[in-house]
Scaffold this motif. Structure first.
Motif, PDB file in Angstrom:
ATOM      1  N   VAL A 292       0.747  -1.269   0.059  1.00  0.00           N
ATOM      2  CA  VAL A 292       0.059   0.016  -0.043  1.00  0.00           C
ATOM      3  C   VAL A 292       0.819   1.429   0.011  1.00  0.00           C
ATOM      4  N   ALA A 293       1.720   1.253   0.830  1.00  0.00           N
ATOM      5  CA  ALA A 293       2.795   2.254   0.852  1.00  0.00           C
ATOM      6  C   ALA A 293       3.414   2.523  -0.614  1.00  0.00           C
ATOM      7  N   VAL A 294       4.169   1.449  -1.087  1.00  0.00           N
ATOM      8  CA  VAL A 294       4.397   1.858  -2.555  1.00  0.00           C
ATOM      9  C   VAL A 294       3.412   2.151  -3.428  1.00  0.00           C
ATOM     10  N   VAL A 295       2.329   1.642  -3.510  1.00  0.00           N
ATOM     11  CA  VAL A 295       1.445   2.351  -4.292  1.00  0.00           C
ATOM     12  C   VAL A 295       1.091   3.887  -3.966  1.00  0.00           C
ATOM     13  N   LEU A 296       1.107   3.989  -2.753  1.00  0.00           N
ATOM     14  CA  LEU A 296       0.590   5.287  -2.444  1.00  0.00           C
ATOM     15  C   LEU A 296       1.760   6.417  -3.057  1.00  0.00           C
ATOM     16  N   VAL A 297       2.793   5.951  -2.757  1.00  0.00           N
ATOM     17  CA  VAL A 297       4.151   6.722  -3.023  1.00  0.00           C
ATOM     18  C   VAL A 297       4.273   6.725  -4.713  1.00  0.00           C
ATOM     19  N   ALA A 298       3.922   5.770  -5.509  1.00  0.00           N
ATOM     20  CA  ALA A 298       3.813   5.814  -6.771  1.00  0.00           C
ATOM     21  C   ALA A 298       2.997   6.778  -7.433  1.00  0.00           C
ATOM     22  N   VAL A 299       1.597   6.759  -6.728  1.00  0.00           N
ATOM     23  CA  VAL A 299       0.639   7.557  -7.176  1.00  0.00           C
ATOM     24  C   VAL A 299       1.026   9.029  -6.756  1.00  0.00           C
ATOM     25  N   ASN A 300       1.717   9.255  -5.633  1.00  0.00           N
ATOM     26  CA  ASN A 300       1.976  10.601  -5.220  1.00  0.00           C
ATOM     27  C   ASN A 300       2.977  11.291  -6.303  1.00  0.00           C
ATOM     28  N   VAL A 301       4.166  10.241  -6.474  1.00  0.00           N
ATOM     29  CA  VAL A 301       4.969  10.559  -7.555  1.00  0.00           C
ATOM     30  C   VAL A 301       4.477  11.087  -9.039  1.00  0.00           C
ATOM     31  N   SER A 302       3.507   9.893  -9.332  1.00  0.00           N
ATOM     32  CA  SER A 302       2.945  10.086 -10.713  1.00  0.00           C
ATOM     33  C   SER A 302       2.030  11.459 -10.722  1.00  0.00           C
ATOM     34  N   GLY A 303       1.193  11.690  -9.532  1.00  0.00           N
ATOM     35  CA  GLY A 303       0.231  12.878  -9.487  1.00  0.00           C
ATOM     36  C   GLY A 303       1.100  14.189  -9.415  1.00  0.00           C
ATOM     37  N   SER A 304       2.285  14.001  -8.706  1.00  0.00           N
ATOM     38  CA  SER A 304       2.966  15.337  -8.694  1.00  0.00           C
ATOM     39  C   SER A 304       3.634  15.527 -10.273  1.00  0.00           C
ATOM     40  N   ALA A 305       4.210  14.666 -10.805  1.00  0.00           N
ATOM     41  CA  ALA A 305       4.775  14.796 -12.293  1.00  0.00           C
ATOM     42  C   ALA A 305       3.632  15.242 -13.281  1.00  0.00           C
ATOM     43  N   SER A 306       2.582  14.661 -12.877  1.00  0.00           N
ATOM     44  CA  SER A 306       1.334  14.841 -13.756  1.00  0.00           C
ATOM     45  C   SER A 306       1.062  16.475 -13.611  1.00  0.00           C
ATOM     46  N   SER A 307       0.891  16.725 -12.299  1.00  0.00           N
ATOM     47  CA  SER A 307       0.628  18.106 -11.832  1.00  0.00           C
ATOM     48  C   SER A 307       1.476  19.352 -12.470  1.00  0.00           C
ATOM     49  N   ALA A 308       2.746  18.854 -12.227  1.00  0.00           N
ATOM     50  CA  ALA A 308       3.836  19.669 -12.819  1.00  0.00           C
ATOM     51  C   ALA A 308       3.712  20.087 -14.314  1.00  0.00           C
ATOM     52  N   ALA A 309       3.490  18.677 -14.954  1.00  0.00           N
ATOM     53  CA  ALA A 309       3.157  19.147 -16.577  1.00  0.00           C
ATOM     54  C   ALA A 309       2.029  19.942 -16.687  1.00  0.00           C
ATOM     55  N   ASP A 310       0.862  19.603 -15.941  1.00  0.00           N
ATOM     56  CA  ASP A 310      -0.350  20.397 -16.347  1.00  0.00           C
ATOM     57  C   ASP A 310      -0.062  21.582 -15.918  1.00  0.00           C
ATOM     58  N   LYS A 311       0.631  22.222 -15.168  1.00  0.00           N
ATOM     59  CA  LYS A 311       1.027  23.736 -14.635  1.00  0.00           C
ATOM     60  C   LYS A 311       1.700  24.505 -15.728  1.00  0.00           C
ATOM     61  N   ARG A 312       2.443  23.712 -16.554  1.00  0.00           N
ATOM     62  CA  ARG A 312       3.392  24.349 -18.004  1.00  0.00           C
ATOM     63  C   ARG A 312       2.494  25.105 -18.761  1.00  0.00           C
ATOM     64  N   VAL A 313       2.777  26.340 -19.098  1.00  0.00           N
ATOM     65  CA  VAL A 313       2.083  27.040 -19.775  1.00  0.00           C
ATOM     66  C   VAL A 313       2.930  27.445 -21.034  1.00  0.00           C
ATOM     67  N   GLU A 314       2.332  27.345 -22.185  1.00  0.00           N
ATOM     68  CA  GLU A 314       2.727  27.770 -23.636  1.00  0.00           C
ATOM     69  C   GLU A 314       2.511  29.122 -23.893  1.00  0.00           C
ATOM     70  N   VAL A 315       3.498  30.094 -24.141  1.00  0.00           N
ATOM     71  CA  VAL A 315       3.189  31.432 -24.566  1.00  0.00           C
ATOM     72  C   VAL A 315       3.840  31.734 -26.082  1.00  0.00           C
ATOM     73  N   LYS A 316       2.895  31.916 -26.903  1.00  0.00           N
ATOM     74  CA  LYS A 316       3.477  32.414 -28.196  1.00  0.00           C
ATOM     75  C   LYS A 316       3.688  33.872 -28.526  1.00  0.00           C
ATOM     76  N   ILE A 317       4.980  34.035 -28.666  1.00  0.00           N
ATOM     77  CA  ILE A 317       5.479  35.346 -28.825  1.00  0.00           C
ATOM     78  C   ILE A 317       5.714  35.673 -30.480  1.00  0.00           C
ATOM     79  N   GLY A 318       5.293  36.859 -30.631  1.00  0.00           N
ATOM     80  CA  GLY A 318       5.706  37.276 -32.361  1.00  0.00           C
ATOM     81  C   GLY A 318       6.863  38.219 -32.157  1.00  0.00           C
ATOM     82  N   THR A 319       7.705  38.209 -33.289  1.00  0.00           N
ATOM     83  CA  THR A 319       8.795  39.007 -33.140  1.00  0.00           C
ATOM     84  C   THR A 319       9.233  39.044 -34.821  1.00  0.00           C
ATOM     85  N   THR A 320      10.008  40.085 -34.922  1.00  0.00           N
ATOM     86  CA  THR A 320      10.827  40.212 -36.432  1.00  0.00           C
ATOM     87  C   THR A 320      12.222  39.866 -36.317  1.00  0.00           C
TER      88      THR A 320
END
Length: 315
Positions: free
Chosen positions: A34-62
């Motif tokens: 159970v502990a291993v599963v919970l750690v795996a879920v937390n790690v996976s969840g943290s990675a997923s959250s970090a990925a979800d929080k990334r933002v793409e911004v398109k900047i126009g330039t010459t």
């Protein structure tokens, strides 16, 4: 006399049961799983959250190939911001692209150019961070100084409204022509006093000013186009003073839609521009000709409003 204590008989030891031992091990194993599963879920969840929080911004330039973009993109990536650059070949495209949400920000223009666009397009694009002021230089392949230019010499200048006016003011400052009433940020070639001017101007598209240097006696070339053409900014025979108060209309800025003026991600990008690594890259690219500007957004918008008011009054 006390009463005798009856003898006691010790009870036999209770037989040890293997069942309890097995159950204990089973519980421990389950707990570990159970502990291993919970750690795996937390790690996976943290990675997923970090990925979800990334933002793409398109900047126009010459100036998509400018080295400082690489530095800025790395700094932004550490903040969870992925910058995607969108290149434009001339100055007329990036503001409409921003207005129609094809991009999120742009960085290519000074306040005078933005004011002119807003008034003519009835738009409300707004500055969200100052960057720098770049001098507007005069170059020549044929002459080594302004004094060497002969009477009637031809000078190519940008034909877009704002850079054209600034180019005329530069040429006036260099003593090569005279403008009616001293000229303004709205001056055009029609304001040139021919009888008191040494040169003839040839308005061309801004990106064609560098190629025009070969067919004219001199040319006013914006810094980004000069760099793209491999022209050394320090070889200019004249330029305006980017640190003077007269240069305020020519402060370059990050620009956003008015509805995004308080967007924290966009403001963070503008802030990151002023990190040491980015500023050093910008200055190195300009051969230390640019002047870094740090003005509040309130100041920038005040300057913009004043420029827009002047443009409207002249219509």
């Amino acid at each position: 006399m006390s009463e005798a204590t009856p003898p006691t008989t010790a009870l036999p030891d209770k037989p040890k049961s293997k069942t309890g031992w097995i159950v204990g091990i089973g519980i421990a194993v389950v707990a570990i799983i159970v502990a291993v599963v919970l750690v795996a879920v937390n790690v996976s969840g943290s990675a997923s959250s970090a990925a979800d929080k990334r933002v793409e911004v398109k900047i126009g330039t010459t100036e998509i190939a400018a080295p400082y973009w690489t530095v800025l993109k790395k700094a932004a990536a550490k903040e969870g911001i992925d910058i995607t650059l969108v290149g434009f070949s001339d100055y007329t495209q990036a503001n409409p692209a921003l207005s129609t949400k094809q991009i999120d920000l742009n960085l290519f223009q000074h306040l005078q150019f933005l004011a002119n666009y807003n008034v003519n397009a009835h738009d409300t694009l707004t500055p969200i961070g100052s960057t720098l002021v770049v001098p507007l230089p005069l170059y020549s392949d044929k002459y080594k100084s302004v004094d060497d230019l002969p009477q009637g010499a031809t000078v190519a200048i940008p034909n877009d409204t704002t850079n054209q006016a600034r180019a005329l003011l530069v040429l006036q400052k260099a003593g090569l022509l005279k403008l009616k009433n001293g000229g303004t940020t709205l001056s055009t070639p029609a304001d040139i006093v021919a009888g008191e001017s040494k040169v003839t101007v040839i308005p061309v598209d801004a990106q064609q000013t560098a190629p025009a240097l070969k067919s004219s006696d001199a040319a006013i070339i914006n810094n980004n186009f000069a760099l793209t053409a491999g022209i050394d900014p320090t070889s200019a025979i004249f330029k305006d003073d980017p640190s003077s108060s007269a240069a305020e209309p020519y402060i370059n800025t990050f620009v956003a839609r008015a509805s995004d003026k308080d967007n924290k991600t966009y403001l963070k990008i503008a802030e990151l521009y002023h990190t040491k690594a980015v500023e050093e890259s910008v200055l190195a690219e300009s051969k230390n000709t640019a002047v870094i500007v740090k003005r509040s957004n309130a100041d920038l918008r005040s300057i913009l409003a004043g420029l827009e008011k002047t443009i409207k009054a002249a219509e």
